[in-house]
Design an enzyme around this catalytic site. Structure first.
Site, PDB file in Angstrom:
ATOM      1  N   TYR A 166     -32.931 -80.693   9.180  1.00  0.00           N
ATOM      2  CA  TYR A 166     -33.752 -79.858  10.066  1.00  0.00           C
ATOM      3  C   TYR A 166     -34.404 -78.736   9.263  1.00  0.00           C
ATOM      4  O   TYR A 166     -35.621 -78.498   9.365  1.00  0.00           O
ATOM      5  CB  TYR A 166     -32.868 -79.279  11.174  1.00  0.00           C
ATOM      6  CG  TYR A 166     -33.598 -78.415  12.163  1.00  0.00           C
ATOM      7  CD1 TYR A 166     -34.235 -78.974  13.274  1.00  0.00           C
ATOM      8  CD2 TYR A 166     -33.654 -77.030  12.004  1.00  0.00           C
ATOM      9  CE1 TYR A 166     -34.907 -78.171  14.184  1.00  0.00           C
ATOM     10  CE2 TYR A 166     -34.326 -76.228  12.907  1.00  0.00           C
ATOM     11  CZ  TYR A 166     -34.953 -76.800  13.994  1.00  0.00           C
ATOM     12  OH  TYR A 166     -35.630 -76.005  14.894  1.00  0.00           O
ATOM     13  N   SER A 167     -33.635 -78.065   8.436  1.00  0.00           N
ATOM     14  CA  SER A 167     -34.157 -76.956   7.647  1.00  0.00           C
ATOM     15  C   SER A 167     -35.170 -77.426   6.611  1.00  0.00           C
ATOM     16  O   SER A 167     -36.167 -76.746   6.351  1.00  0.00           O
ATOM     17  CB  SER A 167     -33.015 -76.220   6.951  1.00  0.00           C
ATOM     18  OG  SER A 167     -32.180 -75.609   7.910  1.00  0.00           O
TER      19      SER A 167
END
Length: 207
Positions: free
Chosen positions: A112-113
């Protein structure tokens, strides 16, 4: 949300689309132009979540899905939006929703990051590319916010919200309206000399 806006006297429409599919994204942008005659601003806020855990435990299919929605989806949206702004309003502004997690290592949410960090890069590249045309492109990087996504993560990683709050100097989660206000400012003429920025809206978490 659409009904809430209408009930308050505003005008709102919605279109269901697949953020990972170029034809679907372009149809959504075309719908906005058909309804209102032009496109001046756009806020790219769609995302899918990752089950918390280290990268070596993530199935490749999950990684591909996060890429399709959280990164490719933003790319496709910007391409469609820039084309629509060019042919209608001429100038305008785009804001992409990133994450404070994109600004640091994030062992619980590595994919996600990573996608959000790439969104920051897309934002900066687009700002440099389209600034001469009068199209501004910025991003916001929210921190701990009271959203359905955070509640879902909490279920998979108990204590997550407490940990996030403890690392936030303001010692609370943001209300989604506080994030929306930051995006609204970047989309407005009040930020007319701001482009290529990733604005932290994180209660001081990265200070």
């Amino acid at each position: 949300m659409t009904e809430e806006i209408r009930a308050a006297g505003g005008t709102a429409e919605y279109v269901v689309c697949d953020l990972a599919e170029a034809t679907s994204v372009r149809a959504a942008v075309d719908r906005a132009v058909n309804l209102y005659g032009r496109l001046d601003i756009a806020f790219n806020n769609g995302a899918t979540i990752q089950r918390p855990g280290p990268m070596d435990q993530m199935p490749q299919a999950d990684l591909d899905h996060i890429y399709d929605v959280n990164l490719k989806g933003v790319w496709l949206a910007m391409v469609a939006e820039i084309a629509a702004i060019r042919t209608t309003a001429g100038t305008g502004a785009i804001v992409n929703n990133s994450s404070v997690g994109s600004l640091m290592g994030n062992p619980e949410l590595p994919a996600y990051s990573a996608m959000k960090r790439a969104v920051n890069s897309h934002t900066e590249s687009a700002a440099v590319t389209y600034g001469p045309e009068g199209i501004r492109v910025n991003a916001i990087a929210p921190g701990h916010t009271s959203t359905e996504m955070i509640r879902t993560w909490e279920e998979a990683s108990p204590g997550l919200r407490e940990r996030l709050t403890a690392h936030t100097p303001l010692r609370r989660a943001a209300d989604p309206q506080e994030i929306a206000q930051a995006a609204a400012w970047l989309l407005s003429d009040r930020s007319s000399y701001v482009t290529g920025s990733v604005l932290r809206v994180d209660g001081g978490a990265r200070a």
